[in-house]
Scaffold this active site. Structure first.
Site, PDB file in Angstrom:
ATOM      1  N   ARG A 108       0.813  -1.223   0.000  1.00  0.00           N
ATOM      2  CA  ARG A 108       0.000   0.000   0.000  1.00  0.00           C
ATOM      3  C   ARG A 108       0.850   1.278   0.000  1.00  0.00           C
ATOM      4  O   ARG A 108       0.333   2.368  -0.191  1.00  0.00           O
ATOM      5  CB  ARG A 108      -0.954  -0.026   1.204  1.00  0.00           C
ATOM      6  CG  ARG A 108      -2.031  -1.084   1.087  1.00  0.00           C
ATOM      7  CD  ARG A 108      -2.682  -1.441   2.412  1.00  0.00           C
ATOM      8  NE  ARG A 108      -1.855  -2.362   3.197  1.00  0.00           N
ATOM      9  CZ  ARG A 108      -2.224  -2.893   4.365  1.00  0.00           C
ATOM     10  NH1 ARG A 108      -3.392  -2.580   4.877  1.00  0.00           N
ATOM     11  NH2 ARG A 108      -1.424  -3.717   5.010  1.00  0.00           N
ATOM     12  N   GLY A 163       2.285 -14.279   5.888  1.00  0.00           N
ATOM     13  CA  GLY A 163       1.437 -13.714   6.938  1.00  0.00           C
ATOM     14  C   GLY A 163       2.187 -13.499   8.244  1.00  0.00           C
ATOM     15  O   GLY A 163       3.287 -14.014   8.447  1.00  0.00           O
ATOM     16  N   THR A 164       1.553 -12.738   9.136  1.00  0.00           N
ATOM     17  CA  THR A 164       2.223 -12.353  10.381  1.00  0.00           C
ATOM     18  C   THR A 164       2.444 -13.552  11.324  1.00  0.00           C
ATOM     19  O   THR A 164       3.449 -13.605  12.043  1.00  0.00           O
ATOM     20  CB  THR A 164       1.424 -11.266  11.121  1.00  0.00           C
ATOM     21  OG1 THR A 164       0.042 -11.636  11.164  1.00  0.00           O
ATOM     22  CG2 THR A 164       1.539  -9.921  10.419  1.00  0.00           C
ATOM     23  N   TYR A 222      42.237  19.065  -8.363  1.00  0.00           N
ATOM     24  CA  TYR A 222      41.806  17.998  -9.276  1.00  0.00           C
ATOM     25  C   TYR A 222      42.339  18.298 -10.664  1.00  0.00           C
ATOM     26  O   TYR A 222      42.156  19.399 -11.189  1.00  0.00           O
ATOM     27  CB  TYR A 222      40.271  17.993  -9.266  1.00  0.00           C
ATOM     28  CG  TYR A 222      39.613  16.925 -10.087  1.00  0.00           C
ATOM     29  CD1 TYR A 222      40.005  15.591  -9.981  1.00  0.00           C
ATOM     30  CD2 TYR A 222      38.570  17.243 -10.950  1.00  0.00           C
ATOM     31  CE1 TYR A 222      39.367  14.612 -10.717  1.00  0.00           C
ATOM     32  CE2 TYR A 222      37.929  16.266 -11.696  1.00  0.00           C
ATOM     33  CZ  TYR A 222      38.329  14.941 -11.570  1.00  0.00           C
ATOM     34  OH  TYR A 222      37.696  13.976 -12.301  1.00  0.00           O
TER      35      TYR A 222
HETATM   36  C1  UD1 Z   1      -1.905  -6.139  11.094  1.00  0.00           C
HETATM   37  C2  UD1 Z   1      -2.873  -6.992  11.911  1.00  0.00           C
HETATM   38  C3  UD1 Z   1      -4.131  -6.199  12.188  1.00  0.00           C
HETATM   39  C4  UD1 Z   1      -3.781  -4.907  12.884  1.00  0.00           C
HETATM   40  C5  UD1 Z   1      -2.734  -4.115  12.127  1.00  0.00           C
HETATM   41  C6  UD1 Z   1      -2.231  -2.964  12.987  1.00  0.00           C
HETATM   42  C7  UD1 Z   1      -2.464  -9.306  11.227  1.00  0.00           C
HETATM   43  C8  UD1 Z   1      -2.992 -10.451  10.440  1.00  0.00           C
HETATM   44  N1  UD1 Z   1      -3.189  -8.185  11.163  1.00  0.00           N
HETATM   45  O1  UD1 Z   1      -2.541  -5.865   9.853  1.00  0.00           O
HETATM   46  O2  UD1 Z   1      -5.027  -6.952  12.971  1.00  0.00           O
HETATM   47  O3  UD1 Z   1      -4.935  -4.115  13.070  1.00  0.00           O
HETATM   48  O4  UD1 Z   1      -1.597  -4.949  11.825  1.00  0.00           O
HETATM   49  O5  UD1 Z   1      -1.408  -2.080  12.279  1.00  0.00           O
HETATM   50  O6  UD1 Z   1      -1.446  -9.438  11.872  1.00  0.00           O
HETATM   51  N2  UD1 Z   1       4.839  -8.920   8.131  1.00  0.00           N
HETATM   52  C9  UD1 Z   1       5.808  -9.899   8.043  1.00  0.00           C
HETATM   53  N3  UD1 Z   1       5.566 -11.010   7.292  1.00  0.00           N
HETATM   54  C10 UD1 Z   1       4.402 -11.206   6.638  1.00  0.00           C
HETATM   55  C11 UD1 Z   1       3.407 -10.199   6.732  1.00  0.00           C
HETATM   56  C12 UD1 Z   1       3.654  -9.071   7.488  1.00  0.00           C
HETATM   57  O7  UD1 Z   1       6.876  -9.768   8.631  1.00  0.00           O
HETATM   58  O8  UD1 Z   1       4.261 -12.255   5.996  1.00  0.00           O
HETATM   59  C13 UD1 Z   1       5.115  -7.699   8.938  1.00  0.00           C
HETATM   60  C14 UD1 Z   1       5.062  -6.413   8.174  1.00  0.00           C
HETATM   61  O9  UD1 Z   1       6.358  -6.070   7.682  1.00  0.00           O
HETATM   62  C15 UD1 Z   1       4.580  -5.415   9.202  1.00  0.00           C
HETATM   63  C16 UD1 Z   1       3.753  -6.257  10.144  1.00  0.00           C
HETATM   64  O10 UD1 Z   1       4.123  -7.597   9.913  1.00  0.00           O
HETATM   65  O11 UD1 Z   1       5.631  -4.824   9.927  1.00  0.00           O
HETATM   66  C17 UD1 Z   1       2.258  -6.076   9.923  1.00  0.00           C
HETATM   67  O12 UD1 Z   1       1.959  -6.417   8.592  1.00  0.00           O
HETATM   68  P1  UD1 Z   1       0.895  -5.608   7.739  1.00  0.00           P
HETATM   69  O13 UD1 Z   1       0.800  -6.239   6.411  1.00  0.00           O
HETATM   70  O14 UD1 Z   1       1.165  -4.164   7.808  1.00  0.00           O
HETATM   71  O15 UD1 Z   1      -0.438  -5.970   8.558  1.00  0.00           O
HETATM   72  P2  UD1 Z   1      -1.794  -5.171   8.586  1.00  0.00           P
HETATM   73  O16 UD1 Z   1      -2.589  -5.516   7.391  1.00  0.00           O
HETATM   74  O17 UD1 Z   1      -1.561  -3.746   8.854  1.00  0.00           O
HETATM   75 CA    CA Z   2       0.256  -2.524   9.140  1.00  0.00          CA
END
Ligand code: UD1
Ligand code: CA
Length: 522
Positions: free
Chosen positions: A39, A110-111, A426
Site C-alpha cells: 500500500r 502472513g504475520t 583535481y
Molecule cells: C496487522 C494486523 C491487524 C492490525 C494491524 C495494525 C495481522 C494479520 N493483522 O494488519 O489486525 O490491526 O496490523 O497495524 O497481523 N509482516 C511480516 N511477514 C508477513 C506479513 C507481514 O513480517 O508475511 C510484517 C510487516 O512487515 C509489518 C507487520 O508484519 O511490519 C504487519 O503487517 P501488515 O501487512 O502491515 O499488517 P496489517 O494488514 O496492517
Molecule cells: Ca500494518
C-alpha cells in the site's frame, strides 16, 4: 494511562521482574519486518521508510531492546539484506555487545508465519527458553515504551495468556477489529481482519494495534495450529487470540488513551502522519531539555540528533542524522546540518549546508557556507560567505572569510585565506593535497595548484598561482608585469561616443580609427 479487561484467572504467575537496567527477565521480543508494504506503492521495503530520519523498523527494534535487552529477534524478508544492514548498523555497540538476531522469512505468508520463523532463535521447548514474548509490528513507530510496560504489567496482573493493545478509532477501516466476548469480564474472543469482516464486524471501532504479549508455552504451539483459510490466504498471528479463547485461556486488552499512538503505517498518508507526530515529540523533548526554538513548527530535528543546553535554533533550521550540537550555540535560519559534530558556543549564520563535518568550540560560520564531507573547523576558526570546503582541516583561529574553495587541504593555525582563494585539487583524473603551514598569509585570489606546500609564515601575494612549494617565511609572487598606457581609456570612450551606440566598446584596441569608420566621418 490505560484501561484493561481480562478473563477469569487460572494459573498463578510470577510477577514481572526487572534487572538493573530495567529490562524484563525472561522476556523475548519479536519484531515483524518482512512484509512488502504494497500500500506504500514504493520500490523500497515499507519498514525502511524513514520517520524523522530513522528507518521505521528501528522504532520497534529500539523499543524491544529497551524492554528486553539482548533477546530481540527481527523477522526480515522483503529486501532482507538492506533491512538487516540498517538494523545491524543501528544496533552495533548499542545493545551491550549482543547483536539483534535477524531471522529470514523467505515467503511472506502472513504475520503468524513471520513469528514462527523466530522459533529456532529462542531454543523453544528447551531450558532457558523465554517465558514470554512481546511481539511488535515493524510499522508502528509512535508506540511508547511506557505503554508497552503497562501492557506487560497488565498481562501479569490479569494472569492472561495473551494480552493485546487496542485503540478506539472513529475510522477503523484497514485495521483488524477486536471482537469482545459477550460479557465484558470474558475479555477478547477474537480479532477479525478488515478484509474478512462482515458488515457488523466492520462497524466495530476498537482495533488491534499489533502489539502483543504472549506466554512462552502457548505461542509456538498455537502458531502450529494456524490455518490460512481467509481472504488473504495468510497465516494470521491474530488468530492465536481465538485459539486462546477457545482453549479457555484469558485474553486481556489494554486500550490506548491516545489512539494516535497505535498508528500503523501502511500508506504514504499514514507515513506523513507519523512523521508529524514524531517531529513534534522530538521538538518537545529538546525544548524540555533546555534548547530554545524561535519557531518550533519550522524546526526539523531527526530522531538521532543531540542538542546541548542554551543552544538557540532560529526558524527553518534542519538537523539531520547523527548530528551532535554542543551548548550555547546559535544556528540562524535556513541552515542544514547532516551528521555533524558541533562544539560549544559555535555560531552558524543563515543558509549554511554542512555535511559529515566537525566544528570545534567557538568557531564562526556563515552565511552561505558549504561544508562537504570530511571538514574539520578548529577552535575559533572563521568561515565566511560563499566558502566551500571538502576534506579540509582549517586550523585553530584561521580564517577563510570570503568566496573560496578549499579541497583536500590541511591548513595550520592562524592562517589568513584571502578572498577568492582556490585550491586546484583535481587535474581531471586524480585529487591532490594542499598543505598550508601555521601563520601563512594568502593574498586574495590565490590559486594553489596541488600537490603543493606553503611553509609556515610565508606570504603569497594577491593573484598568485602557486605551482611550486613555497619555503617557510618566503614571499611568493607570480603575476604578469603591469603596463600602464597613458590616455588609452579616454581615447576609447571618445571613439565609442562617435560610434553612436552601434558598438559602445569596439572589440579591438582603438589606437587608430578603422578605415570604414573614418570614411563615414567625412
Ligand atoms: C496487522 C494486523 C491487524 C492490525 C494491524 C495494525 C495481522 C494479520 N493483522 O494488519 O489486525 O490491526 O496490523 O497495524 O497481523 N509482516 C511480516 N511477514 C508477513 C506479513 C507481514 O513480517 O508475511 C510484517 C510487516 O512487515 C509489518 C507487520 O508484519 O511490519 C504487519 O503487517 P501488515 O501487512 O502491515 O499488517 P496489517 O494488514 O496492517
Ligand atoms: Ca500494518
Amino acid at each position: 494511562m490505560s484501561r484493561s479487561r481480562a478473563t477469569e484467572a487460572s494459573t498463578v504467575k510470577k510477577p514481572v521482574s526487572l534487572d538493573r537496567q530495567g529490562k524484563i527477565a525472561g522476556l523475548a521480543v519479536i519484531v515483524m519486518a518482512a512484509g512488502l508494504g504494497k500500500r506504500m506503492r514504493s520500490k523500497q521495503a515499507k519498514v525502511l521508510h524513514p520517520v524523522a530520519g530513522q528507518a521505521m523498523v528501528l522504532y520497534s527494534v529500539g523499543l524491544g531492546l529497551r524492554v528486553a535487552g539482548d533477546r530481540v529477534a527481527v523477522v526480515v524478508g522483503h529486501q532482507a539484506d538492506m533491512v538487516r544492514q540498517v538494523i545491524e548498523r543501528a544496533t552495533s555497540g548499542k545493545s551491550g555487545g549482543f547483536s539483534v538476531a535477524i531471522v529470514e522469512q523467505r515467503e511472506q505468508l502472513g504475520t503468524g508465519h513471520a513469528v514462527l520463523q523466530s522459533r529456532p532463535v529462542f531454543g523453544v521447548g528447551k531450558r532457558g527458553a523465554p517465558s514470554g514474548y512481546l511481539i511488535l509490528n515493524g510499522d508502528t513507530p509512535l508506540l511508547q515504551e511506557a505503554t508497552v510496560r503497562e501492557l506487560l504489567r497488565v498481562h501479569q496482573a490479569e494472569r492472561a495468556t495473551v494480552t493485546i493493545l487496542t485503540a478506539v478509532l472513529d475510522d477503523a477501516s484497514g485495521y483488524g477489529r477486536v471482537v469482545r466476548a459477550p460479557s465484558a469480564e470474558r475479555g477478547v474472543s477474537r480479532i477479525v481482519e478488515d478484509r474478512d469482516a462482515n458488515a457488523e464486524e466492520q462497524s466495530i471501532r476498537e482495533i488491534n494495534v499489533g502489539t502483543y504479549v504472549v506466554d512462552g508455552e502457548f505461542l509456538f504451539s498455537a502458531l502450529g495450529k494456524l490455518d490460512p483459510s481467509n481472504a488473504q490466504g495468510e497465516y494470521y498471528l491474530t488468530d492465536i487470540i481465538r485459539l486462546a479463547d477457545r482453549a479457555g485461556r484469558r485474553v486481556a486488552a489494554v486500550i490506548l488513551d491516545n489512539p494516535d499512538e497505535g498508528l500503523g503505517v501502511n500508506t504514504r498518508r499514514q507515513l506523513a502522519e507519523a512523521e508529524q507526530v514524531v517531529r513534534q515529540q522530538i521538538r518537545d523533548r529538546w525544548l524540555d531539555a533546555g534548547v530554545t526554538m524561535v519557531d518550533p513548527a519550522s524546526t526539523w530535528i531527526d530522531a538521532t540528533v543531540t542538542i546541548g543546553k542554551d543552544t538557540v535554533l532560529y526558524p527553518n533550521v534542519t538537523l539531520e542524522g547523527a548530528t551532535v550540537i554542543g551548548e550555547d550555540c546559535v544556528l540562524r535560519s535556513h541552515t542544514r546540518l547532516t551528521n555533524c559534530m558541533v562544539g560549544n558556543r559555535v555560531e552558524i549564520l543563515d543558509h549554511c549546508v554542512l555535511v559529515d563535518s566537525h566544528i570545534e568550540d567557538d568557531a564562526h560560520l556563515g552565511p552561505f557556507v558549504h561544508l562537504r564531507p570530511g571538514v574539520v573547523v578548529r577552535k575559533k576558526a572563521k568561515v565566511g560567505n560563499f566558502v566551500e570546503m571538502k576534506k579540509t582541516d582549517l586550523g585553530e583561529g584561521s580564517k577563510a572569510n570570503h568566496l573560496s574553495y578549499l579541497g583536500d587541504t590541511k591548513v595550520g593555525k592562524g592562517v589568513n585565506i584571502g578572498a577568492g582563494t582556490i585550491t586546484c585539487n583535481y587535474d581531471g583524473v586524480q585529487k591532490f593535497q594542499t598543505v598550508i603551514g601555521d601563520g601563512v598569509f594568502l593574498g586574495s585570489d590565490t590559486q594553489l595548484v596541488a600537490p603543493v606546500t606553503v611553509g609556515a609564515g610565508a606570504i603569497i601575494a594577491a593573484g598568485t598561482t602557486v605551482t611550486e612549494d613555497v619555503p617557510a617565511n618566503a614571499l611568493a609572487i607570480a603575476r604578469v608585469p603591469q603596463v600602464n598606457r597613458a590616455g588609452w581609456a579616454a581615447r576609447r570612450r571618445a571613439l565609442a561616443t562617435e560610434a553612436q551606440g552601434a558598438h559602445m566598446f569596439p572589440a579591438k584596441a582603438p589606437k587608430k580609427p578603422a578605415k570604414s569608420q573614418s570614411k563615414k566621418r567625412r
